[in-house]
Write a protein that holds these residues in place. Structure first.
Motif, PDB file in Angstrom:
ATOM      1  N   LEU A   1       1.007  -1.242   0.115  1.00 21.67           N
ATOM      2  CA  LEU A   1       0.027   0.182   0.333  1.00 21.67           C
ATOM      3  C   LEU A   1       0.673   1.146  -0.008  1.00 21.67           C
ATOM      4  O   LEU A   1       0.690   2.203  -0.545  1.00 21.67           O
ATOM      5  N   ALA A   2       2.286   1.402   0.792  1.00 22.19           N
ATOM      6  CA  ALA A   2       2.688   1.926   0.966  1.00 22.19           C
ATOM      7  C   ALA A   2       3.161   2.385  -0.295  1.00 22.19           C
ATOM      8  O   ALA A   2       3.823   3.867  -1.086  1.00 22.19           O
ATOM      9  N   HIS A   3       3.709   1.824  -1.194  1.00 27.44           N
ATOM     10  CA  HIS A   3       4.388   1.982  -2.431  1.00 27.44           C
ATOM     11  C   HIS A   3       3.591   2.254  -3.513  1.00 27.44           C
ATOM     12  O   HIS A   3       4.195   3.051  -3.867  1.00 27.44           O
ATOM     13  N   ARG A   4       2.798   1.654  -3.672  1.00 27.83           N
ATOM     14  CA  ARG A   4       1.420   1.702  -4.258  1.00 27.83           C
ATOM     15  C   ARG A   4       1.077   3.649  -4.171  1.00 27.83           C
ATOM     16  O   ARG A   4       1.017   4.069  -5.049  1.00 27.83           O
ATOM     17  N   MET A   5       0.965   3.304  -2.918  1.00 25.13           N
ATOM     18  CA  MET A   5       0.368   5.022  -2.679  1.00 25.13           C
ATOM     19  C   MET A   5       1.456   6.171  -3.285  1.00 25.13           C
ATOM     20  O   MET A   5       2.870   6.165  -3.140  1.00 25.13           O
ATOM     21  N   SER A   6       0.432   6.966  -4.009  1.00 23.55           N
ATOM     22  CA  SER A   6       1.449   8.654  -4.389  1.00 23.55           C
ATOM     23  C   SER A   6       1.058   9.626  -3.990  1.00 23.55           C
ATOM     24  O   SER A   6      -0.053   9.872  -3.017  1.00 23.55           O
ATOM     25  N   THR A   7       1.584  11.281  -4.118  1.00 20.07           N
ATOM     26  CA  THR A   7       1.309  11.950  -3.771  1.00 20.07           C
ATOM     27  C   THR A   7      -0.795  12.416  -4.470  1.00 20.07           C
ATOM     28  O   THR A   7      -1.668  13.212  -3.354  1.00 20.07           O
ATOM     29  N   SER A   8      -0.529  11.486  -5.424  1.00 21.77           N
ATOM     30  CA  SER A   8      -2.103  12.027  -6.464  1.00 21.77           C
ATOM     31  C   SER A   8      -3.204  11.416  -5.033  1.00 21.77           C
ATOM     32  O   SER A   8      -5.058  11.498  -5.532  1.00 21.77           O
ATOM     33  N   ASP A   9      -2.742   9.984  -4.516  1.00 19.58           N
ATOM     34  CA  ASP A   9      -3.728  10.033  -3.578  1.00 19.58           C
ATOM     35  C   ASP A   9      -3.915  10.136  -2.288  1.00 19.58           C
ATOM     36  O   ASP A   9      -4.013  10.086  -0.951  1.00 19.58           O
ATOM     37  N   ASP A  10      -4.244  11.215  -2.330  1.00 22.33           N
ATOM     38  CA  ASP A  10      -5.088  12.159  -0.532  1.00 22.33           C
ATOM     39  C   ASP A  10      -6.190  10.669  -0.694  1.00 22.33           C
ATOM     40  O   ASP A  10      -7.406  10.929  -0.759  1.00 22.33           O
ATOM     41  N   PRO A  11      -6.440  11.291   0.861  1.00 21.72           N
ATOM     42  CA  PRO A  11      -7.397  10.707   1.811  1.00 21.72           C
ATOM     43  C   PRO A  11      -8.469  11.240   1.309  1.00 21.72           C
ATOM     44  O   PRO A  11      -8.235  12.849   1.621  1.00 21.72           O
ATOM     45  N   ARG A  12      -9.968  10.335   2.280  1.00 23.85           N
ATOM     46  CA  ARG A  12     -11.002  11.578   1.676  1.00 23.85           C
ATOM     47  C   ARG A  12     -12.556  11.036   1.846  1.00 23.85           C
ATOM     48  O   ARG A  12     -11.720   9.068   2.918  1.00 23.85           O
ATOM     49  N   ARG A  13     -12.160  11.294   3.386  1.00 27.16           N
ATOM     50  CA  ARG A  13     -13.654  10.668   4.625  1.00 27.16           C
ATOM     51  C   ARG A  13     -14.850  10.005   3.962  1.00 27.16           C
ATOM     52  O   ARG A  13     -15.553  10.695   3.242  1.00 27.16           O
ATOM     53  N   VAL A  14     -14.788   8.705   4.358  1.00 26.04           N
ATOM     54  CA  VAL A  14     -16.172   8.388   4.153  1.00 26.04           C
ATOM     55  C   VAL A  14     -16.744   7.939   5.824  1.00 26.04           C
ATOM     56  O   VAL A  14     -15.918   6.805   6.121  1.00 26.04           O
ATOM     57  N   HIS A  15     -18.052   8.482   5.518  1.00 24.04           N
ATOM     58  CA  HIS A  15     -18.929   7.376   6.187  1.00 24.04           C
ATOM     59  C   HIS A  15     -19.445   6.777   5.954  1.00 24.04           C
ATOM     60  O   HIS A  15     -20.649   6.690   4.944  1.00 24.04           O
ATOM     61  N   PHE A  16     -20.140   5.633   6.445  1.00 23.39           N
ATOM     62  CA  PHE A  16     -20.651   5.176   6.344  1.00 23.39           C
ATOM     63  C   PHE A  16     -20.935   4.138   7.994  1.00 23.39           C
ATOM     64  O   PHE A  16     -20.738   4.118   8.541  1.00 23.39           O
ATOM     65  N   GLN A  17     -22.843   3.393   7.751  1.00 20.14           N
ATOM     66  CA  GLN A  17     -22.496   2.462   9.330  1.00 20.14           C
ATOM     67  C   GLN A  17     -22.322   0.814   8.492  1.00 20.14           C
ATOM     68  O   GLN A  17     -22.763   0.280   7.701  1.00 20.14           O
ATOM     69  N   SER A  18     -22.248   0.037   9.763  1.00 18.05           N
ATOM     70  CA  SER A  18     -21.872  -1.181   9.464  1.00 18.05           C
ATOM     71  C   SER A  18     -22.742  -1.730  10.889  1.00 18.05           C
ATOM     72  O   SER A  18     -22.727  -1.320  11.679  1.00 18.05           O
ATOM     73  N   PRO A  19     -22.931  -3.324  11.152  1.00 18.37           N
ATOM     74  CA  PRO A  19     -23.347  -3.800  11.863  1.00 18.37           C
ATOM     75  C   PRO A  19     -22.350  -3.635  13.328  1.00 18.37           C
ATOM     76  O   PRO A  19     -20.785  -3.974  12.937  1.00 18.37           O
ATOM     77  N   GLU A  20     -22.911  -3.623  14.478  1.00 21.70           N
ATOM     78  CA  GLU A  20     -21.458  -3.304  15.761  1.00 21.70           C
ATOM     79  C   GLU A  20     -20.954  -4.233  15.722  1.00 21.70           C
ATOM     80  O   GLU A  20     -19.566  -4.170  15.970  1.00 21.70           O
ATOM     81  N   TYR A  21     -21.383  -5.797  15.401  1.00 18.61           N
ATOM     82  CA  TYR A  21     -20.402  -6.601  15.309  1.00 18.61           C
ATOM     83  C   TYR A  21     -19.113  -7.422  14.782  1.00 18.61           C
ATOM     84  O   TYR A  21     -17.535  -7.585  15.227  1.00 18.61           O
ATOM     85  N   LEU A  22     -19.279  -6.471  13.117  1.00 15.73           N
ATOM     86  CA  LEU A  22     -18.232  -6.219  12.304  1.00 15.73           C
ATOM     87  C   LEU A  22     -17.210  -5.346  12.693  1.00 15.73           C
ATOM     88  O   LEU A  22     -15.912  -5.407  13.433  1.00 15.73           O
ATOM     89  N   VAL A  23     -17.815  -4.022  13.233  1.00  7.01           N
ATOM     90  CA  VAL A  23     -16.647  -2.988  14.007  1.00  7.01           C
ATOM     91  C   VAL A  23     -15.457  -3.515  15.051  1.00  7.01           C
ATOM     92  O   VAL A  23     -14.681  -3.075  15.210  1.00  7.01           O
ATOM     93  N   ASN A  24     -16.904  -4.187  16.184  1.00  6.44           N
ATOM     94  CA  ASN A  24     -16.169  -5.021  17.733  1.00  6.44           C
ATOM     95  C   ASN A  24     -14.635  -5.759  16.849  1.00  6.44           C
ATOM     96  O   ASN A  24     -13.639  -6.116  17.515  1.00  6.44           O
ATOM     97  N   ARG A  25     -15.113  -6.533  15.598  1.00  5.58           N
ATOM     98  CA  ARG A  25     -13.981  -7.662  15.249  1.00  5.58           C
ATOM     99  C   ARG A  25     -12.910  -6.742  14.781  1.00  5.58           C
ATOM    100  O   ARG A  25     -11.923  -7.136  15.128  1.00  5.58           O
ATOM    101  N   LEU A  26     -13.570  -5.229  14.054  1.00  3.53           N
ATOM    102  CA  LEU A  26     -12.012  -5.167  13.042  1.00  3.53           C
ATOM    103  C   LEU A  26     -11.227  -4.465  14.169  1.00  3.53           C
ATOM    104  O   LEU A  26     -10.548  -4.380  14.231  1.00  3.53           O
ATOM    105  N   ASP A  27     -12.431  -3.535  15.337  1.00  2.00           N
ATOM    106  CA  ASP A  27     -10.619  -2.852  16.481  1.00  2.00           C
ATOM    107  C   ASP A  27     -10.363  -4.009  16.792  1.00  2.00           C
ATOM    108  O   ASP A  27      -9.468  -3.537  17.362  1.00  2.00           O
ATOM    109  N   ALA A  28     -11.039  -5.224  17.705  1.00  2.00           N
ATOM    110  CA  ALA A  28     -10.189  -6.168  18.520  1.00  2.00           C
ATOM    111  C   ALA A  28      -8.634  -6.380  17.169  1.00  2.00           C
ATOM    112  O   ALA A  28      -7.471  -7.330  17.682  1.00  2.00           O
ATOM    113  N   ILE A  29      -9.555  -7.137  15.683  1.00  2.00           N
ATOM    114  CA  ILE A  29      -8.055  -7.372  14.843  1.00  2.00           C
ATOM    115  C   ILE A  29      -7.064  -5.951  14.668  1.00  2.00           C
ATOM    116  O   ILE A  29      -6.033  -6.152  14.628  1.00  2.00           O
ATOM    117  N   ALA A  30      -7.531  -5.078  14.499  1.00  2.00           N
ATOM    118  CA  ALA A  30      -6.908  -4.013  14.794  1.00  2.00           C
ATOM    119  C   ALA A  30      -5.673  -3.572  16.202  1.00  2.00           C
ATOM    120  O   ALA A  30      -4.245  -3.421  15.806  1.00  2.00           O
TER     121      ALA A  30
END
Length: 143
Positions: free
Chosen positions: A18-47
């Motif tokens: 990812l770091a190799h592929r990203m360039s200065t033109s890959d400006d971050p963009r904020r995205v907001h979405f909703q997800s089931p709570e159990y998925l967010v909890n699992r994602l946070d645990a993995i993180a």
């Protein structure tokens, strides 16, 4: 190597790619979405397990999904069909399948839209020059 170490190595490799592929033109963009709570909890645990940020894991997962999807033959055929039916613009096709494939689709579409050649019907030409051999296929059916 244990399964946990293999997963950690995979995540590290993906982050490096990812770091190799990203360039200065890959400006971050904020995205907001909703997800089931159990998925967010699992994602946070993995993180937490990998001492990573949730966003980094989400971006990696989205990137991997997009790469897997866009590489599939079914996806490529769907994009081509929708482009040929004028349901997708060329720029969208370029984003979906890449510049090279999009250009190939554009050339094929232009070729398909061309008027057919006005060729005269072929003359009655004896392509066998009078030597016609018939084959009895009934004998092959008995085997």
């Amino acid at each position: 190597m244990c399964k946990l170490c293999a997963i950690a190595e995979t995540v590290i490799t993906l982050c490096a790619e990812l770091a190799h592929r990203m360039s200065t033109s890959d400006d971050p963009r904020r995205v907001h979405f909703q997800s089931p709570e159990y998925l967010v909890n699992r994602l946070d645990a993995i993180a937490d397990l990998f001492d990573k940020d949730r966003t980094d894991l989400l971006v990696d997962a989205i990137r991997e999904y997009i790469e897997d999807t866009t590489d599939s033959e079914t996806f490529q055929e769907l994009v081509a069909t929708k482009y040929y039916d004028d349901q997708l613009e060329f720029e969208t096709v370029k984003q979906l399948v890449g510049a090279e494939t999009a250009q190939r689709l554009r050339l094929l579409k232009a070729d398909l839209e061309d008027e057919p050649l006005d060729l005269a019907a072929p003359d009655d030409v004896d392509v066998y020059e009078g030597d016609v051999t018939t084959v009895d296929t009934a004998a092959d059916d008995d085997r």
